[in-house]
Structures are given as C-alpha cells and as structure tokens.
Design a protein around this motif. Structure first.
Motif, PDB file in Angstrom:
ATOM      1  N   UNK A   9       0.829  -1.209   0.000  1.00  0.00           N
ATOM      2  CA  UNK A   9       0.000   0.000   0.000  1.00  0.00           C
ATOM      3  C   UNK A   9       0.866   1.262   0.000  1.00  0.00           C
ATOM      4  N   UNK A  10       1.994   1.208   0.691  1.00  0.00           N
ATOM      5  CA  UNK A  10       2.911   2.351   0.694  1.00  0.00           C
ATOM      6  C   UNK A  10       3.457   2.600  -0.709  1.00  0.00           C
ATOM      7  N   UNK A  11       3.813   1.537  -1.429  1.00  0.00           N
ATOM      8  CA  UNK A  11       4.288   1.695  -2.808  1.00  0.00           C
ATOM      9  C   UNK A  11       3.193   2.315  -3.668  1.00  0.00           C
ATOM     10  N   UNK A  12       1.972   1.845  -3.514  1.00  0.00           N
ATOM     11  CA  UNK A  12       0.864   2.400  -4.291  1.00  0.00           C
ATOM     12  C   UNK A  12       0.679   3.890  -3.994  1.00  0.00           C
ATOM     13  N   UNK A  13       0.769   4.244  -2.736  1.00  0.00           N
ATOM     14  CA  UNK A  13       0.584   5.640  -2.339  1.00  0.00           C
ATOM     15  C   UNK A  13       1.729   6.502  -2.844  1.00  0.00           C
ATOM     16  N   UNK A  14       2.957   6.045  -2.641  1.00  0.00           N
ATOM     17  CA  UNK A  14       4.123   6.806  -3.090  1.00  0.00           C
ATOM     18  C   UNK A  14       4.168   6.919  -4.613  1.00  0.00           C
ATOM     19  N   UNK A  15       3.745   5.867  -5.305  1.00  0.00           N
ATOM     20  CA  UNK A  15       3.660   5.881  -6.766  1.00  0.00           C
ATOM     21  C   UNK A  15       2.696   6.980  -7.196  1.00  0.00           C
ATOM     22  N   UNK A  16       1.562   7.051  -6.517  1.00  0.00           N
ATOM     23  CA  UNK A  16       0.540   8.052  -6.807  1.00  0.00           C
ATOM     24  C   UNK A  16       1.075   9.464  -6.545  1.00  0.00           C
ATOM     25  N   UNK A  17       1.880   9.630  -5.517  1.00  0.00           N
ATOM     26  CA  UNK A  17       2.404  10.939  -5.141  1.00  0.00           C
ATOM     27  C   UNK A  17       3.556  11.410  -6.025  1.00  0.00           C
ATOM     28  N   UNK A  18       4.252  10.484  -6.688  1.00  0.00           N
ATOM     29  CA  UNK A  18       5.437  10.828  -7.471  1.00  0.00           C
ATOM     30  C   UNK A  18       5.065  11.780  -8.606  1.00  0.00           C
ATOM     31  N   UNK A  19       5.634  12.968  -8.558  1.00  0.00           N
ATOM     32  CA  UNK A  19       5.417  13.939  -9.624  1.00  0.00           C
ATOM     33  C   UNK A  19       4.131  14.739  -9.503  1.00  0.00           C
ATOM     34  N   UNK A  20       3.463  14.662  -8.353  1.00  0.00           N
ATOM     35  CA  UNK A  20       2.237  15.433  -8.168  1.00  0.00           C
ATOM     36  C   UNK A  20       2.382  16.345  -6.950  1.00  0.00           C
ATOM     37  N   UNK A  21       1.428  17.225  -6.808  1.00  0.00           N
ATOM     38  CA  UNK A  21       1.389  18.093  -5.630  1.00  0.00           C
ATOM     39  C   UNK A  21       0.283  17.648  -4.676  1.00  0.00           C
ATOM     40  N   UNK A  22      -0.203  16.453  -4.877  1.00  0.00           N
ATOM     41  CA  UNK A  22      -1.254  15.903  -4.025  1.00  0.00           C
ATOM     42  C   UNK A  22      -0.742  15.812  -2.587  1.00  0.00           C
ATOM     43  N   UNK A  23      -1.519  16.302  -1.623  1.00  0.00           N
ATOM     44  CA  UNK A  23      -1.090  16.187  -0.223  1.00  0.00           C
ATOM     45  C   UNK A  23      -1.016  14.718   0.218  1.00  0.00           C
ATOM     46  N   UNK A  24      -0.053  14.401   1.062  1.00  0.00           N
ATOM     47  CA  UNK A  24       0.162  13.033   1.531  1.00  0.00           C
ATOM     48  C   UNK A  24      -1.101  12.476   2.184  1.00  0.00           C
ATOM     49  N   UNK A  25      -1.731  13.258   3.027  1.00  0.00           N
ATOM     50  CA  UNK A  25      -2.942  12.786   3.725  1.00  0.00           C
ATOM     51  C   UNK A  25      -4.040  12.396   2.746  1.00  0.00           C
ATOM     52  N   UNK A  26      -4.183  13.161   1.675  1.00  0.00           N
ATOM     53  CA  UNK A  26      -5.203  12.853   0.675  1.00  0.00           C
ATOM     54  C   UNK A  26      -4.865  11.560  -0.061  1.00  0.00           C
ATOM     55  N   UNK A  27      -3.599  11.387  -0.421  1.00  0.00           N
ATOM     56  CA  UNK A  27      -3.173  10.162  -1.104  1.00  0.00           C
ATOM     57  C   UNK A  27      -3.390   8.948  -0.206  1.00  0.00           C
ATOM     58  N   UNK A  28      -3.092   9.099   1.076  1.00  0.00           N
ATOM     59  CA  UNK A  28      -3.301   8.010   2.030  1.00  0.00           C
ATOM     60  C   UNK A  28      -4.777   7.639   2.089  1.00  0.00           C
ATOM     61  N   UNK A  29      -5.644   8.640   2.060  1.00  0.00           N
ATOM     62  CA  UNK A  29      -7.083   8.360   2.151  1.00  0.00           C
ATOM     63  C   UNK A  29      -7.603   7.600   0.931  1.00  0.00           C
ATOM     64  N   UNK A  30      -6.934   7.727  -0.213  1.00  0.00           N
ATOM     65  CA  UNK A  30      -7.337   6.985  -1.414  1.00  0.00           C
ATOM     66  C   UNK A  30      -6.964   5.506  -1.334  1.00  0.00           C
ATOM     67  N   UNK A  31      -5.897   5.192  -0.598  1.00  0.00           N
ATOM     68  CA  UNK A  31      -5.365   3.833  -0.576  1.00  0.00           C
ATOM     69  C   UNK A  31      -5.754   3.066   0.683  1.00  0.00           C
ATOM     70  N   UNK A  32      -5.663   3.701   1.831  1.00  0.00           N
ATOM     71  CA  UNK A  32      -5.840   2.993   3.107  1.00  0.00           C
ATOM     72  C   UNK A  32      -7.239   3.226   3.677  1.00  0.00           C
ATOM     73  N   UNK A  33      -7.707   2.199   4.360  1.00  0.00           N
ATOM     74  CA  UNK A  33      -8.984   2.310   5.057  1.00  0.00           C
ATOM     75  C   UNK A  33      -8.725   2.790   6.478  1.00  0.00           C
ATOM     76  N   UNK A  34      -9.740   3.390   7.061  1.00  0.00           N
ATOM     77  CA  UNK A  34      -9.647   3.819   8.463  1.00  0.00           C
ATOM     78  C   UNK A  34      -9.831   2.611   9.360  1.00  0.00           C
ATOM     79  N   UNK A  35      -9.195   2.493  10.463  1.00  0.00           N
ATOM     80  CA  UNK A  35      -8.083   3.344  10.884  1.00  0.00           C
ATOM     81  C   UNK A  35      -6.825   3.010  10.090  1.00  0.00           C
TER      82      UNK A  35
END
Length: 128
Positions: A9-35
């Motif tokens: 999941x970290x790879x998926x999130x970091x892949x999504x963040x690479x080259x974007x200005x997307x905030x980390x918290x927002x990217x995390x919310x797309x990949x991970x479930x709460x909590x």
C-alpha cells in the motif's frame, strides 16, 4: 495489516504521489482504510519527508542512470527501501532488501527486481 501489505500500500501511495502536488494525507485516504495502519503511515510519511536526502543517496548508488530516468515503479520501490535502510532501525537490512525485491515482483517485472537488488546491495557493501 501485515507489514508486507503495508509496504504494498505504501508503494501504491508513493507511486501516486510521485510527480504530483497531491497532499500526503489525501493520497493516504485513497489507498488505506480507516483506521490507518501506523507502519504504513510511517513508511509513506517518512519516505516523503526524507525524499530529498534519500534521492541524494540513491543517486550516488546508481551507475549510468539518473533517478529521473528510472521507471516510476523502480524509483518508488528504491525510495521506500532506502527509507527503511537509512531511517528504520527496527527492520533488518536483509528484510528491507528482500521486501523490495518482492514488491518489484508484484508491481514490476523480473528485471526490475534484479535492478533494485543491485542498487540496494550497495547499501550492505557500504556497511561492511
């Protein structure tokens, strides 16, 4: 969540963040479930926070490559593994390297696993 799943999941999130200005918290919310799993969150936030210094170290270990020329998946896996090798003392180096190779098998191809292994092996050589 097991650590392997957290790394995936970290790879998926970091892949999504690479080259974007997307905030980390927002990217995390797309990949991970709460909590959100604490290990996963630490990997993502730590890798992003230390990315500049990680990139400097990786650049010194790449032969005939620049970080920008690498395929995005290899660059992402290398950054994550380098974060674990440099900043997470609770994970043995061999585990971090083996996990990176497994991530390449999951998200990349056989060549990416060999390439990542070659780069990460330079971390171990440096420790000796």
């Amino acid at each position: 969540m097991k650590r392997r799943e957290a790394r995936e999941k970290a790879v998926q999130t970091l892949f999504q963040l690479d080259g974007t200005t997307l905030p980390v918290e927002e990217a995390i919310s797309y990949i991970a479930e709460e909590p959100v799993d604490s290990f996963y969150e630490m990997l993502v936030k730590g890798t992003r926070e230390k990315q500049e210094s990680i990139d400097e170290v990786l650049t010194g270990k790449l032969e005939n490559w620049s970080l920008d020329r690498l395929p995005k998946i290899e660059r992402t896996v290398l950054r994550l593994a380098a974060y674990e090798l440099l900043y997470n003392e609770e994970v043995p180096h061999k585990v971090a390297v083996n996990e990176a190779i497994e991530l390449c098998k999951t998200f990349g191809d056989e060549k990416s696993g060999r390439f990542v292994n070659g780069v990460l092996s330079k971390f171990e050589q440096q420790r000796m």
